[in-house]
Enzyme design. Structure first.
Site, PDB file in Angstrom:
ATOM      1  N   HIS A 198      45.585  25.331-132.193  1.00  0.00           N
ATOM      2  CA  HIS A 198      45.591  26.148-130.842  1.00  0.00           C
ATOM      3  C   HIS A 198      47.074  25.801-129.839  1.00  0.00           C
ATOM      4  O   HIS A 198      47.410  26.767-129.157  1.00  0.00           O
ATOM      5  CB  HIS A 198      44.357  25.980-129.804  1.00  0.00           C
ATOM      6  CG  HIS A 198      43.576  26.553-130.592  1.00  0.00           C
ATOM      7  ND1 HIS A 198      42.439  26.010-131.128  1.00  0.00           N
ATOM      8  CD2 HIS A 198      42.791  27.821-130.578  1.00  0.00           C
ATOM      9  CE1 HIS A 198      41.688  26.714-132.152  1.00  0.00           C
ATOM     10  NE2 HIS A 198      41.811  28.169-131.354  1.00  0.00           N
ATOM     11  N   GLU A 438      33.857  34.252-138.511  1.00  0.00           N
ATOM     12  CA  GLU A 438      34.799  33.019-138.788  1.00  0.00           C
ATOM     13  C   GLU A 438      34.132  31.856-139.293  1.00  0.00           C
ATOM     14  O   GLU A 438      34.867  30.785-139.687  1.00  0.00           O
ATOM     15  CB  GLU A 438      35.313  32.763-137.399  1.00  0.00           C
ATOM     16  CG  GLU A 438      34.517  32.562-136.362  1.00  0.00           C
ATOM     17  CD  GLU A 438      35.711  32.178-134.850  1.00  0.00           C
ATOM     18  OE1 GLU A 438      36.861  32.120-135.197  1.00  0.00           O
ATOM     19  OE2 GLU A 438      35.003  32.319-133.925  1.00  0.00           O
ATOM     20  N   ASP A 462      39.701  30.357-138.379  1.00  0.00           N
ATOM     21  CA  ASP A 462      38.485  29.360-138.631  1.00  0.00           C
ATOM     22  C   ASP A 462      37.935  29.881-139.979  1.00  0.00           C
ATOM     23  O   ASP A 462      37.381  28.847-140.694  1.00  0.00           O
ATOM     24  CB  ASP A 462      37.481  29.607-137.381  1.00  0.00           C
ATOM     25  CG  ASP A 462      37.904  28.793-136.356  1.00  0.00           C
ATOM     26  OD1 ASP A 462      38.331  27.912-136.589  1.00  0.00           O
ATOM     27  OD2 ASP A 462      38.082  29.330-135.226  1.00  0.00           O
ATOM     28  N   CYS A 509      41.397  39.443-135.819  1.00  0.00           N
ATOM     29  CA  CYS A 509      42.144  38.822-134.792  1.00  0.00           C
ATOM     30  C   CYS A 509      42.643  37.469-135.258  1.00  0.00           C
ATOM     31  O   CYS A 509      43.320  36.761-134.223  1.00  0.00           O
ATOM     32  CB  CYS A 509      41.374  38.889-133.514  1.00  0.00           C
ATOM     33  SG  CYS A 509      39.814  37.911-133.625  1.00  0.00           S
TER      34      CYS A 509
HETATM   35  C1  PEP Z   1      40.188  32.604-135.544  1.00  0.00           C
HETATM   36  O1  PEP Z   1      39.542  31.698-135.673  1.00  0.00           O
HETATM   37  O2  PEP Z   1      40.691  33.249-136.501  1.00  0.00           O
HETATM   38  C2  PEP Z   1      40.334  33.243-134.024  1.00  0.00           C
HETATM   39  C3  PEP Z   1      41.074  34.376-133.710  1.00  0.00           C
HETATM   40  O3  PEP Z   1      40.036  32.375-133.134  1.00  0.00           O
HETATM   41  P1  PEP Z   1      40.722  31.191-132.406  1.00  0.00           P
HETATM   42  O4  PEP Z   1      42.066  31.001-133.212  1.00  0.00           O
HETATM   43  O5  PEP Z   1      40.810  31.127-131.021  1.00  0.00           O
HETATM   44  O6  PEP Z   1      39.747  29.950-133.111  1.00  0.00           O
HETATM   45 MG    MG Z   2      38.058  30.965-134.181  1.00  0.00          MG
END
Ligand code: PEP
Ligand code: MG
Length: 587
Positions: A198, A438, A462, A509
């Site tokens: 993150h 995910e 994920d 996403c």
């Molecule tokens: C993902 O897991 O691809 C996602 C978009 O969510 P995050 O990266 O916020 O876990």
């Molecule tokens: Mg995610």
């Protein structure tokens, strides 16, 4: 610590490119993980300032502990909750606080030194007692001491950042990345971390070039070293030669020029040569990014990570505060769509309880927390629904593993609506509800899940981590984190087909959607929407507009039949070189 000779020589380190761009600047070491408490003599005129710093760090520590308590109430159990209570009580103990304050004034020493000494004394006394209970308390005191010192040091570290620097650290949390970015940061380079950790995502949304997973950059660099950070290829050069400087200055110019060329695509649709349209939207973490998103020509927001609202504050934002934030996004982006994701806390993000979970990515995270904490969840849902009146808002749940979770979450949406209705508050009763796919179990159960929601968005970050059992932020296994693994490719196809069969749209996403190499494959697999970091929007649009859909479909069929990630990656590169020779790849 490198020796003088070592410092003067050029060192080339390779890591994982986490955020595009080339930065050239001096290193600033952000070493909060090994806080060394220095003893400093302060001037009489500094006493007041030091007292203020101490009070602020107490305040911050107390807010942090209360927030943890709020999150954790039912999850960490009575005993641990008592520990937190006990720590809060010590923080409020007038005798201890009074004696620290007195000592700062009388001994004229910095706050962290006195805190360490005073609380350390108590802890040492407790450790001497032959009583297990007292030993436990001694550790709590140590914890508390470290929290206060960390808060004191954090403030000092950040306020020390002067001029434009490249921040070098062992590891950075999303909160560090964000707080540091308030200064003029040219880049981030860290020992640890993966491309989808993150902190990496944050640097991308802040448009700050970054490299993670460099191994031991924090030990190879000293403050003030000249660095070249190439966020395209993941190369970091310490004390570069003149020749190397010239090479990178040229590369920076070339990449800037290419990015400039893309600006005229802003108002054109993301449509292939043979007329197949894809929705192209943006992922955001912060409202500050909205102007940039519009400049980059996004059709909307495909993912707003609302948990970023929690990073900056020590308390939970109220329903009203959240409503104001959500309303700003929907107003700014109207008539385009905004997908607000409910808090995805846990994993490597904001720790929900204590750091006690041994497998946080498999633990209390995302929708699991929301369903366990209806007070927090309903608050957020009401705020979102109130912001839905312009009819361009959708709600999405993260980390869904089962159909039951979807049903339960939807029950809370109904409850939030009923509450608003009874208060006479307006909202869009048809607010679309979607889920992130995910977790592999949700991917497998796509038909059942898709039958009960309005859309799905695949979180490839994920999904890859859970499919391949590879922690997305762990450098030791980052080689195994392969988004082009055939298992990922085939799962994507299964999800897209399952969604289409139920008549709903499927988007992506995760970071894969913003990886130029992956785009022809994803479109060929039939994805309806790509939500990507704003910085890459024009490049992705250029790729889509340069290709035929029929060609991408063929590529996808080929990739689904591949046996290894290498094989898929080779196919992608070959395709790219043949059909998109004008797009520079990141090397
Ligand atoms: C993902 O897991 O691809 C996602 C978009 O969510 P995050 O990266 O916020 O876990
Ligand atoms: Mg995610």
């Amino acid at each position: 610590m490198p020796d003088k000779q070592h410092i003067k020589n050029e060192i080339v380190l390779r890591g994982i490119p986490a955020s595009h761009g080339i930065s050239i600047g001096q290193a600033y070491l952000f070493l909060k993980d090994t806080p060394v408490v220095e003893e400093r003599i302060i001037q009489p005129k500094e006493i007041e300032f030091e007292q203020e710093r101490f009070s602020r760090s107490l305040d911050k520590s107390s807010k942090e502990l209360n927030k943890i308590l709020l999150f954790a109430q039912e999850k960490i159990g009575e005993a641990k909750a008592k520990v937190l209570d006990a720590q809060i009580m010590v923080l409020e103990d007038p005798v201890l606080i009074g004696s620290i304050k007195k000592r700062i004034t009388s001994e004229k020493r910095n706050a962290e030194f006195i805190v360490s000494d005073e609380i350390g004394k108590y802890a040492a006394l407790m450790l001497k007692a032959e009583d297990e209970y007292m030993h436990e308390r001694a550790h709590d005191m140590e914890d508390l001491k470290n929290r206060i010192i960390r808060n004191l040091l954090q403030e000092r570290l950040i306020s020390k950042l002067e001029g434009s620097v490249i921040v070098v650290a062992h590891t950075l949390t999303p909160a560090d990345t964000m707080i540091l970015s308030r200064n003029h940061v040219l880049g981030y380079a860290t020992d640890r971390g993966g491309i989808t950790s993150h902190a990496a995502l944050f640097s991308r949304s802040l448009k700050i070039p970054a490299i993670v997973g460099l191994g031991d950059v924090s030990r190879s660099v000293i403050n003030g070293d000249l660095l070249i950070l190439d966020g395209y290829s993941g190369t970091l050069i310490v004390n570069p030669t003149d020749e190397r400087m010239k090479h990178y200055e040229k590369k920076r110019e070339r990449m800037n020029k290419f990015e400039q060329q893309l600006t005229n695509l802003k108002d054109l649709p993301a449509e292939t040569i043979d007329g197949h349209r894809v929705e192209l939207s943006a992922n955001i973490e912060l409202l500050d990014e909205l102007d940039y998103v519009v400049v980059q020509g996004s059709q909307g927001i495909g993912l707003y990570r609302t948990e970023s609202l929690l990073l900056n504050s020590d308390d939970f934002p109220s329903e009203e505060e959240q409503y104001q934030e959500y309303k700003k996004v929907t107003d700014r982006v109207h008539p385009h769509r905004v997908i607000l994701r409910t808090f995805d806390i846990g994993g490597d993000k904001i720790a929900p309880a204590t750091a006690d979970e041994s497998n946080p990515f498999l633990g209390w995270r995302g929708i699991r927390i929301s369903l366990d904490r209806p007070d927090i969840f309903l608050n957020q849902l009401r705020a979102m629904l109130r912001a839905s009146v312009r009819k361009n808002l959708s709600i999405m749940f993260p980390m869904v593993a089962t159909l039951e979770e979807v049903r339960m979450a939807k029950r809370y949406v109904r409850k939030a609506k009923a509450e608003l209705r009874s208060q006479g508050v307006k909202f869009n009763d048809k607010t679309p509800i979607g889920v992130m796919i995910e977790v592999p179990s949700a991917a497998l159960m796509i038909s059942q899940i898709a039958a009960e929601v309005d859309f799905v968005s695949i979180g490839t970050n994920d999904l890859t981590q859970y499919l391949l059992a590879v922690d997305r932020g762990n450098t030791l296994v980052s080689k195994l984190y392969r988004q082009f693994d055939p298992s990922v490719v085939n799962t994507l196809k299964h999800v897209i087909n399952g969604a289409h069969k139920q008549g709903i749209w499927a988007g992506i996403c995760g970071e894969m959607g913003g990886n130029p190499l992956a785009v022809p494959l994803l479109i060929g697999l039939g994805i309806d929407e790509l939500s990507v970091v704003p910085a890459v929007l024009p490049e992705i649009k250029k790729i889509i507009r340069s290709l035929n859909y029929s060609l991408m479909k063929e590529l996808a069929v080929q990739a689904m039949g591949a046996s290894t990630s290498d094989e898929v990656e080779r196919m992608m590169s070959k395709f790219f070189k043949k059909h998109l020779p004008e797009i520079p790849l990141d090397n």
